[in-house]
Design a protein around this motif. Structure first.
Motif, PDB file in Angstrom:
ATOM      1  N   ARG A  36      26.269  12.322  22.498  1.00 50.54           N
ATOM      2  CA  ARG A  36      27.553  12.976  22.759  1.00 50.54           C
ATOM      3  C   ARG A  36      28.732  12.053  22.491  1.00 50.54           C
ATOM      4  O   ARG A  36      29.789  12.501  22.071  1.00 50.54           O
ATOM      5  N   ALA A  37      28.554  10.755  22.740  1.00 49.57           N
ATOM      6  CA  ALA A  37      29.660   9.826  22.497  1.00 49.57           C
ATOM      7  C   ALA A  37      30.029   9.790  21.021  1.00 49.57           C
ATOM      8  O   ALA A  37      31.205   9.842  20.649  1.00 49.57           O
ATOM      9  N   LEU A  38      29.017   9.697  20.148  1.00 49.00           N
ATOM     10  CA  LEU A  38      29.279   9.681  18.711  1.00 49.00           C
ATOM     11  C   LEU A  38      29.881  11.009  18.250  1.00 49.00           C
ATOM     12  O   LEU A  38      30.810  11.034  17.428  1.00 49.00           O
ATOM     13  N   ARG A  39      29.361  12.121  18.756  1.00 46.38           N
ATOM     14  CA  ARG A  39      29.893  13.429  18.350  1.00 46.38           C
ATOM     15  C   ARG A  39      31.323  13.605  18.858  1.00 46.38           C
ATOM     16  O   ARG A  39      32.169  14.200  18.191  1.00 46.38           O
ATOM     17  N   SER A  40      31.607  13.089  20.047  1.00 47.68           N
ATOM     18  CA  SER A  40      32.976  13.155  20.570  1.00 47.68           C
ATOM     19  C   SER A  40      33.925  12.315  19.721  1.00 47.68           C
ATOM     20  O   SER A  40      35.069  12.711  19.477  1.00 47.68           O
ATOM     21  N   ALA A  41      33.453  11.152  19.275  1.00 44.77           N
ATOM     22  CA  ALA A  41      34.278  10.313  18.408  1.00 44.77           C
ATOM     23  C   ALA A  41      34.578  11.029  17.104  1.00 44.77           C
ATOM     24  O   ALA A  41      35.711  11.010  16.606  1.00 44.77           O
ATOM     25  N   ALA A  42      33.562  11.678  16.532  1.00 45.12           N
ATOM     26  CA  ALA A  42      33.776  12.434  15.297  1.00 45.12           C
ATOM     27  C   ALA A  42      34.777  13.560  15.524  1.00 45.12           C
ATOM     28  O   ALA A  42      35.663  13.804  14.696  1.00 45.12           O
ATOM     29  N   ARG A  43      34.642  14.230  16.648  1.00 42.78           N
ATOM     30  CA  ARG A  43      35.561  15.338  16.946  1.00 42.78           C
ATOM     31  C   ARG A  43      37.003  14.851  17.094  1.00 42.78           C
ATOM     32  O   ARG A  43      37.933  15.456  16.585  1.00 42.78           O
ATOM     33  N   GLY A  44      37.160  13.729  17.791  1.00 38.86           N
ATOM     34  CA  GLY A  44      38.503  13.189  17.961  1.00 38.86           C
ATOM     35  C   GLY A  44      39.151  12.835  16.633  1.00 38.86           C
ATOM     36  O   GLY A  44      40.341  13.103  16.409  1.00 38.86           O
ATOM     37  N   ILE A  45      38.369  12.248  15.722  1.00 40.07           N
ATOM     38  CA  ILE A  45      38.910  11.868  14.411  1.00 40.07           C
ATOM     39  C   ILE A  45      39.302  13.106  13.610  1.00 40.07           C
ATOM     40  O   ILE A  45      40.370  13.151  12.985  1.00 40.07           O
ATOM     41  N   VAL A  46      38.451  14.136  13.623  1.00 36.91           N
ATOM     42  CA  VAL A  46      38.771  15.365  12.881  1.00 36.91           C
ATOM     43  C   VAL A  46      40.032  16.005  13.430  1.00 36.91           C
ATOM     44  O   VAL A  46      40.926  16.415  12.670  1.00 36.91           O
ATOM     45  N   HIS A  47      40.144  16.113  14.744  1.00 33.18           N
ATOM     46  CA  HIS A  47      41.294  16.784  15.341  1.00 33.18           C
ATOM     47  C   HIS A  47      42.567  15.952  15.252  1.00 33.18           C
ATOM     48  O   HIS A  47      43.667  16.499  15.287  1.00 33.18           O
ATOM     49  N   ALA A  48      42.431  14.627  15.161  1.00 37.78           N
ATOM     50  CA  ALA A  48      43.627  13.785  15.051  1.00 37.78           C
ATOM     51  C   ALA A  48      44.264  13.896  13.678  1.00 37.78           C
ATOM     52  O   ALA A  48      45.430  13.584  13.501  1.00 37.78           O
ATOM     53  N   GLY A  49      43.482  14.317  12.687  1.00 38.07           N
ATOM     54  CA  GLY A  49      44.039  14.471  11.352  1.00 38.07           C
ATOM     55  C   GLY A  49      43.933  13.223  10.523  1.00 38.07           C
ATOM     56  O   GLY A  49      43.274  12.253  10.886  1.00 38.07           O
ATOM     57  N   GLY A  50      44.616  13.225   9.387  1.00 41.36           N
ATOM     58  CA  GLY A  50      44.469  12.174   8.398  1.00 41.36           C
ATOM     59  C   GLY A  50      45.240  10.927   8.708  1.00 41.36           C
ATOM     60  O   GLY A  50      46.319  10.948   9.290  1.00 41.36           O
ATOM     61  N   ALA A  51      44.660   9.794   8.310  1.00 43.72           N
ATOM     62  CA  ALA A  51      45.353   8.510   8.403  1.00 43.72           C
ATOM     63  C   ALA A  51      46.300   8.349   7.232  1.00 43.72           C
ATOM     64  O   ALA A  51      46.068   8.864   6.145  1.00 43.72           O
TER      65      ALA A  51
END
Length: 579
Positions: A372-387
């Motif tokens: 869940r930690a890795l999936r949460s990290a992936a979710r946060g990156i997707v929702h935060a948008g592009g660098a």
């Protein structure tokens, strides 16, 4: 060497006519037989007349015709055998011997069996042959083709060694289905750079990265522009899904649908549901008081992902079967980065994610793992948008890429220890692409840190260099003259100003055992210390804050603290106990 087997319901004539003909793009040259079931089969020669093709085809079909209506539905067995690019050219005698070995191990024509199936080996290019056989033996029985594909692959590995050819890695049956030759020809004809199967596989992988629910997964597919068709039971429950690319149609102008399981084994709906059922992932953070997703701080979520990725490295290094799940989570993290990284690194990241996709599947099952930690990290990156690819965002991208290189190298060692040759090779290939992406992302921030190191007062720089040489076990007689540690010295100086003990920071950073796999130790230590000390990715960037709790002045956090995510995700962030 790649043997590829197909079966068909037609008679021999269409296949033989194609093999001796000019090819679809006039690519066939010097068409001729190199071997046959009795060594006396008629050779039609290059671009023959129909009656010459028919003469050979009729001889091949004779055992099938003798059965009449009792003949099997699948009558033709076709195996192409191709050498890898760069291999030496084999002569006709070599190819004839190879053909006999293939028909022997697959059960088409075991050596010494005079009543076996009829077959021919046709060569119309320097690098491959085609073996065509009928599936009724000359004694009227059906051919025994049990595990013929697996046996052909195993024999190909032996042939590669004996003939000094490029040795391919053996598979374990968990690879995604490769595009067919027809799919590749269609993609080439329509001007596509890849087949729809490959495009859809990548799109589905990215849609599932960090998805919290099944409905969100389907919504992401549609938002990506894919056609989605759900399969329902009479009760209304969803049984599965199919996807298609807009504009990809068959001869009847109907969409060409691919079920998830035909894209990759782990993209079937039951497998995706299993991943979603591991537990809810955190929703993307919102701006206080607004309820809207905060898309303004991609750097923050990348920093949080670094600690979680380092935790995955630690789990992989424990060499436990439960670590198999970490590979799935790491794959989602890579897929999330592909969608949100700047253009400068996106191409290499995409290649890394595509390579690592093979490393996420094996026959090892992790029954009690929590990702869940890795999936949460992936979710946060997707929702935060592009660098943005510059400033703090660009520096944090370099920081996370440096960590992901270590993840892929740890994955390669984990797979190698279990004999997973293809997955280990895929992990190393992903590491190569990630290193290239890192070099692109790290150029500006590392230059800034080296300049900051050169600008340090000489006594301070000498002091930090002495600390570095001691920690790395290097001779210190060059202290003050070497410039290779300028960025690291600048980082230690910055951490000291923030209240940390440089020596303790460096000792903690160098104690992590995966450091010895890094190609550039200095770069890894720079990013690791900046994360442990909660320093901005770019020196002097005071606007770049994170949500992590800073360590007390004069000491560094424990390894457990440095591996924990920035805000609570799940209990899985705690280090696994040693076994």
């Amino acid at each position: 060497m790649i043997p590829k087997i197909r079966t068909g319901t037609d008679r021999s004539f269409p296949l033989i006519d194609y093999l001796f003909g000019p090819g679809k793009h006039e690519e066939h040259t010097d068409q001729h037989l190199v071997a046959s079931w009795n060594n006396f089969a008629p050779d039609p020669g290059p671009n023959p007349e129909p009656h010459q093709v028919a003469k050979l085809a009729n001889q091949l079909d004779q055992p099938v015709k003798a059965l009449g209506k009792q003949a099997p539905a699948e009558k033709i067995w076709h195996c192409s055998v191709r050498t890898a690019p760069g291999d030496r050219h084999l002569d006709d005698n070599d190819w004839a011997n190879i053909a006999r070995r293939i028909v022997h191990v697959t059960g088409i024509a075991p050596e010494g069996d005079g009543a076996a199936c009829r077959w021919v080996a046709v060569r119309h290019a320097p690098d491959h042959i085609h073996i065509a056989a009928t599936l009724v033996r000359q004694d009227g029985r059906l051919a025994n083709l049990s595990f013929d594909r697996r046996k052909a692959q195993a024999e190909a590995r032996l042939i590669e060694k004996e003939y000094g050819l490029r040795q391919l890695t053996p598979g374990d049956g968990t690879a995604a289905k490769a595009p067919t030759s027809q799919e590749r020809w269609k993609a080439e004809r329509t001007g596509r750079t890849e087949t729809p199967r490959e495009s859809l596989r990548e799109a589905v992988r990215q849609a599932v990265a960090g998805a919290a629910t099944e409905q969100e997964f389907f919504t992401r597919l549609r938002e990506a522009g894919l056609r989605v068709k759900l399969r329902h039971a009479p009760s209304g429950d969803i049984l599965g899904y199919n996807v298609a690319l807009p504009g990809d149609r068959n001869r009847d102008s109907e969409p060409i649908w691919f079920p998830g399981s035909k894209l990759a084994p782990d993209l079937s709906l039951p497998r995706i549901r299993r991943r979603l059922a591991d537990g809810p992932v955190d929703a993307a953070p919102s701006r206080p008081g607004t309820g809207h997703t905060d898309r303004s701080a991609p750097a923050q979520y990348r920093r949080e992902a670094i600690g979680i990725a380092e935790r995955a490295v630690a789990v992989l290094e424990e060499d436990d079967d439960e670590a198999a799940a970490q590979l799935v989570g790491a794959g989602e993290l890579l897929d999330a980065l592909v969608q949100t990284s700047p253009a400068a690194t996106r191409a290499e990241l995409r290649d890394a994610a595509r390579a690592f996709e093979r490393a996420t599947r094996s026959h090892v099952r992790a029954e009690n793992a929590d990702i869940r930690a890795l999936r949460s990290a992936a979710r946060g990156i997707v929702h935060a948008g592009g660098a943005l690819g510059r400033g703090e965002d660009g520096g944090t991208t370099a920081m996370v890429l440096s960590t992901l290189v270590l993840v892929t190298l740890a994955a390669a060692r984990w797979h190698s220890a279990r004999g997973h040759a293809q997955q280990a090779a895929a992990s190393r290939q992903a590491a190569t692409h990630l290193r290239a992406a890192y070099q692109q992302a790290a150029t500006t921030p590392m230059r800034a840190m080296r300049e900051a190191g050169r600008a340090l007062p000489e006594p301070e720089r000498r002091r930090h260099e002495a600390t570095i040489h001691t920690a790395l076990g290097e001779p210190d007689h060059h202290t003050g003259t070497s410039r290779q540690h300028d960025a690291l010295a600048a980082t230690l100086a910055e951490a000291e100003k923030a209240g940390h003990d440089p020596k303790a920071l460096l000792e903690e950073a160098t104690s992590w055992r995966e450091l010895d796999t890094a190609r550039d130790t200095t770069d890894v230590l720079v990013w690791r210390i900046r994360r442990i000390a909660d320093l901005p990715a770019i020196p002097g960037n005071t606007k770049a804050g994170t949500t992590r709790t800073r360590h007390a002045p004069g000491r560094t956090g424990t390894r457990a603290e440095s591996l924990a995510p920035a805000r609570p995700v799940t209990d899985s962030r705690r280090p696994a106990p040693r076994r």
